[in-house]
Design a protein around this motif. Structure first.
Motif, PDB file in Angstrom:
ATOM      1  N   LEU A  28      16.891  46.533  87.388  1.00  0.00           N
ATOM      2  CA  LEU A  28      17.202  45.564  88.427  1.00  0.00           C
ATOM      3  C   LEU A  28      18.452  46.130  88.917  1.00  0.00           C
ATOM      4  O   LEU A  28      19.138  45.302  89.764  1.00  0.00           O
ATOM      5  N   GLY A  29      19.336  47.120  88.292  1.00  0.00           N
ATOM      6  CA  GLY A  29      20.431  47.416  88.819  1.00  0.00           C
ATOM      7  C   GLY A  29      21.705  47.041  88.244  1.00  0.00           C
ATOM      8  O   GLY A  29      22.624  47.094  88.523  1.00  0.00           O
ATOM      9  N   LEU A  30      21.330  46.301  87.012  1.00  0.00           N
ATOM     10  CA  LEU A  30      22.582  45.692  86.560  1.00  0.00           C
ATOM     11  C   LEU A  30      23.228  46.684  85.496  1.00  0.00           C
ATOM     12  O   LEU A  30      22.469  47.288  84.713  1.00  0.00           O
ATOM     13  N   GLN A  31      24.564  46.496  85.387  1.00  0.00           N
ATOM     14  CA  GLN A  31      25.376  47.188  84.382  1.00  0.00           C
ATOM     15  C   GLN A  31      24.907  46.678  83.025  1.00  0.00           C
ATOM     16  O   GLN A  31      25.166  45.467  82.715  1.00  0.00           O
ATOM     17  N   THR A  32      24.120  47.448  82.279  1.00  0.00           N
ATOM     18  CA  THR A  32      23.581  46.894  80.781  1.00  0.00           C
ATOM     19  C   THR A  32      24.415  47.472  79.864  1.00  0.00           C
ATOM     20  O   THR A  32      24.222  48.739  79.401  1.00  0.00           O
ATOM     21  N   VAL A  33      24.630  46.694  78.791  1.00  0.00           N
ATOM     22  CA  VAL A  33      25.316  47.073  77.427  1.00  0.00           C
ATOM     23  C   VAL A  33      24.167  46.611  76.484  1.00  0.00           C
ATOM     24  O   VAL A  33      23.937  45.297  76.336  1.00  0.00           O
ATOM     25  N   LEU A  34      23.868  47.502  75.475  1.00  0.00           N
ATOM     26  CA  LEU A  34      23.067  46.738  74.511  1.00  0.00           C
ATOM     27  C   LEU A  34      23.906  47.210  73.169  1.00  0.00           C
ATOM     28  O   LEU A  34      24.142  48.434  72.795  1.00  0.00           O
ATOM     29  N   VAL A  35      24.132  46.124  72.166  1.00  0.00           N
ATOM     30  CA  VAL A  35      24.725  46.266  71.044  1.00  0.00           C
ATOM     31  C   VAL A  35      23.813  46.094  69.981  1.00  0.00           C
ATOM     32  O   VAL A  35      23.074  45.245  69.744  1.00  0.00           O
ATOM     33  N   GLU A  36      23.833  47.196  68.803  1.00  0.00           N
ATOM     34  CA  GLU A  36      22.870  47.132  67.880  1.00  0.00           C
ATOM     35  C   GLU A  36      23.580  47.529  66.538  1.00  0.00           C
ATOM     36  O   GLU A  36      24.204  48.629  66.531  1.00  0.00           O
ATOM     37  N   ALA A  37      23.589  46.634  65.466  1.00  0.00           N
ATOM     38  CA  ALA A  37      24.341  47.147  64.395  1.00  0.00           C
ATOM     39  C   ALA A  37      23.578  47.831  63.471  1.00  0.00           C
ATOM     40  O   ALA A  37      24.163  48.854  62.646  1.00  0.00           O
ATOM     41  N   ALA A  38      22.291  48.044  63.713  1.00  0.00           N
ATOM     42  CA  ALA A  38      21.534  48.920  62.790  1.00  0.00           C
ATOM     43  C   ALA A  38      20.862  50.146  63.493  1.00  0.00           C
ATOM     44  O   ALA A  38      21.222  50.762  64.030  1.00  0.00           O
ATOM     45  N   GLU A  39      19.316  49.527  63.395  1.00  0.00           N
ATOM     46  CA  GLU A  39      18.725  50.599  64.001  1.00  0.00           C
ATOM     47  C   GLU A  39      17.721  50.229  65.300  1.00  0.00           C
ATOM     48  O   GLU A  39      17.478  48.949  65.252  1.00  0.00           O
ATOM     49  N   LEU A  40      17.793  50.945  66.347  1.00  0.00           N
ATOM     50  CA  LEU A  40      16.892  50.285  67.408  1.00  0.00           C
ATOM     51  C   LEU A  40      15.579  50.230  67.168  1.00  0.00           C
ATOM     52  O   LEU A  40      14.807  51.080  66.251  1.00  0.00           O
ATOM     53  N   GLY A  41      14.917  49.147  67.668  1.00  0.00           N
ATOM     54  CA  GLY A  41      13.551  48.760  67.469  1.00  0.00           C
ATOM     55  C   GLY A  41      13.395  47.543  66.558  1.00  0.00           C
ATOM     56  O   GLY A  41      12.440  47.218  66.383  1.00  0.00           O
ATOM     57  N   GLY A  42      14.687  47.301  66.019  1.00  0.00           N
ATOM     58  CA  GLY A  42      14.667  46.031  65.144  1.00  0.00           C
ATOM     59  C   GLY A  42      13.538  46.132  63.753  1.00  0.00           C
ATOM     60  O   GLY A  42      12.917  47.037  63.501  1.00  0.00           O
ATOM     61  N   THR A  43      13.347  44.788  63.545  1.00  0.00           N
ATOM     62  CA  THR A  43      12.325  44.684  62.393  1.00  0.00           C
ATOM     63  C   THR A  43      11.090  45.033  62.983  1.00  0.00           C
ATOM     64  O   THR A  43      10.128  45.826  61.939  1.00  0.00           O
ATOM     65  N   CYS A  44      10.405  45.076  64.091  1.00  0.00           N
ATOM     66  CA  CYS A  44       9.078  45.154  64.414  1.00  0.00           C
ATOM     67  C   CYS A  44       8.929  46.686  64.212  1.00  0.00           C
ATOM     68  O   CYS A  44       7.986  47.155  63.351  1.00  0.00           O
TER      69      CYS A  44
END
Lengths: 461, 461
Positions: A28-44
């Motif tokens: 959607l054109g938003l400036q987006t920041v993703l913060v992840e402390a461990a690994e991308l993909g999470g528990t799943c």
């Protein structure tokens, strides 16, 4: 503390919800920041749905062989290398993580490897290995997920008493395995380790296994597991589970001891909601105690002005696909693309292994409890040629009806999860019997049992 | 000749179409008579879809083990007893026949075990073991099906050169098997006998195997079969196939000989339309020659006044589920419940085994040939966790779009047939990308590859 480029959208947590929110925001054109402390993909991806499905899929041959052997149609023996399976699983998971990172980068999402240590109105503090920085934001989405629940009487110790993450790291099959908790996680691990050759004792405090499912589903699960040679005990109270002399010893409140080489504790999940600053923002919590504090959200999944909480952490539905769906809604709402309350429609829930379970929409007893008058129609899988072919005829498909329209589908049996999306669509659209009659199902298919259930005679639910 | 009670509805042929027509007729209160010369259930149950699916399902363990063994995750060996498999298959088939007979009897359908030897306006002659009788009728539905095509140069002889019916009776696995014809039947038998340990040589006169499918589907099938160790040869001309010294010898037009213990001829189907009296009723035929005379029907599936022809015999779609759907329409039309032309919507077509194929709706090249401007979007299965788990990552899902709506779905890969009904619904409803985005697919599932294809970028088809 340095302040970095401001974000239209700050996402806390890089599991399925966080990643999908980030991609939706970037699209959607938003400036987006993703913060992840461990690994991308999470528990799943790293410790949940995906690793267990890899192990289930890879060991399917053992289950199929056992079924045909019981009928004396085949004989043989399969030896799995758990070490090789784990390597393969780790490689697939890490490949998917790499692919996620590439997709995020290509979409223009900035990923901050760090931990959010304070959320304030319009800005968050992120601690990274290079030091802390502050991220100004317009909207924030909390997608921090959940973690295995821990109780002192049966705390995993990394020796013989394990949580699911540790079990996913074993490279030798234990001779015997106690599993405490017969929900989705416990049931899937029971099937995996049974296939690998471990003796399984599956326990649950509820009066039946898979207590969230229809009681008849629990019955089929119990019968099937028992016939395979697993010990299933529901309605038991665990007094203590601990490592004694290198082995797992479980003591029931009756005083009975159960011994095994390893034990898995799979007794639910706790939310990862302990982010400093939330209370000052007016965020409220549901549940009893800080370790069980689910973030309360309103009809727009807002926990506070401009702060959404999606996925496991809000406690609504602990399922990856539900989390992703909430995440995408939150982004659309933040971007002003929708003002409507969040209404996900039907959410399918499945347990994998053999048999599988499927539940989508409403059970008849839920509707009856609301004073409604549902009907049900059902068929057993025994007559389905695909079930017959796989010598897996235990199970059924049940349809719940309200005012002549499909309100829910419940099923148990080999492969029924693959009907999940179709069943979801039928519930969302409120299919009628006529609609079902006009739709062509490929023959032969397992989902013809769903068709047969849709067309079968109905009785009061 | 005696005349029996008149029938509102006379149905000729007790395959899937005939049985479903009979049940639909009885449900509407029509006096219904079903005439079947051989066994209830027709080709599908007795000699087609069902027996092959039983053998594929029962041998799945071999395929799964092979896939995991290639990755060195498992080792082992499975020995099937073909004799036991055939006994099991025969028992399941005969159980289904018994169930069909009971269902028809319960519904009040009279079943005449005999052959229709003349159709006249308003009455038919039926020859039974007890002698002939005449059945007066108001409406007649011809559902006589089809049979394996036979050509003199490769006529099955019941020794080494077999048709699919004879192959379904073998109790010993041949060391080697030539299969002439790489359509659905040839491909499924190739997989079954490969799993049982036979060396397979699969031949087709067309330039590629599975010639009715998308060329990229044929490519994946060829690659997968070849990697498994089957010999695949397309674009060859068979000059002669015969039993020589107890073995099958196939001679190509190039003079090359191919030898095997057995050979299967699976080169299409001929209609069972040779029912005396049809021409006098004004029934017209399509095709070249009496053995290939498909019954011509109009938009209401009428071949002559009050006489419908449904299923294989009208040559429209040689699929059991399509036949049943036509049959139920014909009954509704005869009963005055509908006057609209027959419009089945999308009809899914699948080939089973591993990999499977799925095709529903239109291929982009079909639309382009009509001057339309389709788009396509697709994903490879390689990224899907279920495909990864089963070590079966070859394949793809492709969506064809027209004016922003789903017009077709094509797929190849392990388990893709199970998406068939969902894909049919998407085509029937002309799903948009937005529709797909709002629908929740259970995670993880193979059909998330369909979801990904629906959401992927599109290009000109």
């Amino acid at each position: 503390m340095t302040s970095v480029d401001p974000a239209d959208l700050l996402i806390v947590g890089g599991g399925p919800a966080g990643v999908d929110a980030a991609l939706a925001g970037a699209a959607l054109g938003l400036q987006t920041v993703l913060v992840e402390a461990a690994e991308l993909g999470g528990t799943c991806l790293n410790r949940g749905c995906i690793p267990t499905k890899v192990l289930l899929g890879a060991t399917d041959a053992a289950d199929e062989l056992a079924a045909q052997s019981r009928l004396k149609l085949a004989e043989g023996r399969i030896i799995f290398s758990l070490a090789a399976l784990q390597t393969r699983k780790d490689r697939l998971v890490s490949g998917s993580r790499t692919a996620l990172a590439a997709t995020l980068a290509k979409a223009g999402v900035r990923v901050d490897a760090g931990r959010v240590t304070r959320i304030s109105p319009g800005s968050a503090r992120v601690d990274t290995p290079k030091g802390p920085h502050s991220v100004p934001y317009r909207f924030c989405i909390l997608a921090t997920g959940s973690r295995p629940a821990v109780y002192p009487s049966m705390a995993p110790d990394g020796r013989a008493v394990l949580d699911s993450t540790a079990l996913l790291g074993l490279t030798q099959v234990p001779e015997s395995l106690i599993i405490v908790g017969a929900g989705a996680i416990g049931l899937e691990f029971a099937d995996i380790f049974h296939r690998l050759g471990a003796k399984i004792v599956l326990l649950d405090g509820a009066e039946r296994i898979a207590p969230a499912e229809d009681p008849d589903v629990s019955k089929v699960l119990t019968q099937t597991l028992t016939r395979k040679g697993c010990v299933v005990r529901a309605g038991v109270r665990v007094k203590k589970l601990a490592t004694v002399d290198g082995h797992a010893v479980l003591t029931l409140d009756t005083g009975e001891d159960i011994h095994a080489e390893k034990a898995l504790v799979a007794v639910g999940r706790f939310p990862n909601s302990d982010i400093p600053g939330l209370a000052d923002l007016g965020v409220r919590f549901l549940g009893d105690g800080p370790s069980r504090a689910w973030i309360d959200v309103n009809d727009h999944l807002l926990a506070a002005p401009n702060i959404y909480a999606v996925g496991d952490v809000n406690g609504r539905t602990l399922l990856a696909h539900a989390a992703s769906h909430q995440a995408c809604y939150a982004v659309r709402h933040a971007a002003g693309k929708t003002a409507a309350p969040y209404e996900p429609g039907a959410i399918p829930g499945c347990i994998y292994g053999n048999p599988e379970t499927l539940r989508v929409g409403r059970l008849s007893r839920e509707l009856a409890a609301h004073g409604l008058e549902p009907e049900v129609s059902e068929v057993q899988l025994a007559a389905n040629p695909m079930a017959q072919a796989h010598a897996a005829t235990a199970g059924f498909v049940r349809v719940t009806w309200l005012d002549g329209r499909v309100a829910g589908v419940t099923a148990v049996g080999r492969g029924v999860a693959a009907m999940g999306t179709l069943a979801t669509l039928l519930v969302n659209q409120g299919f009628t019997r006529d609609d079902a009659e006009h739709l062509i199902f490929p023959h032969p298919g397992l989902d013809e049992s769903l068709r047969a259930a849709l067309l079968a005679g109905r009785k009061k639910g």
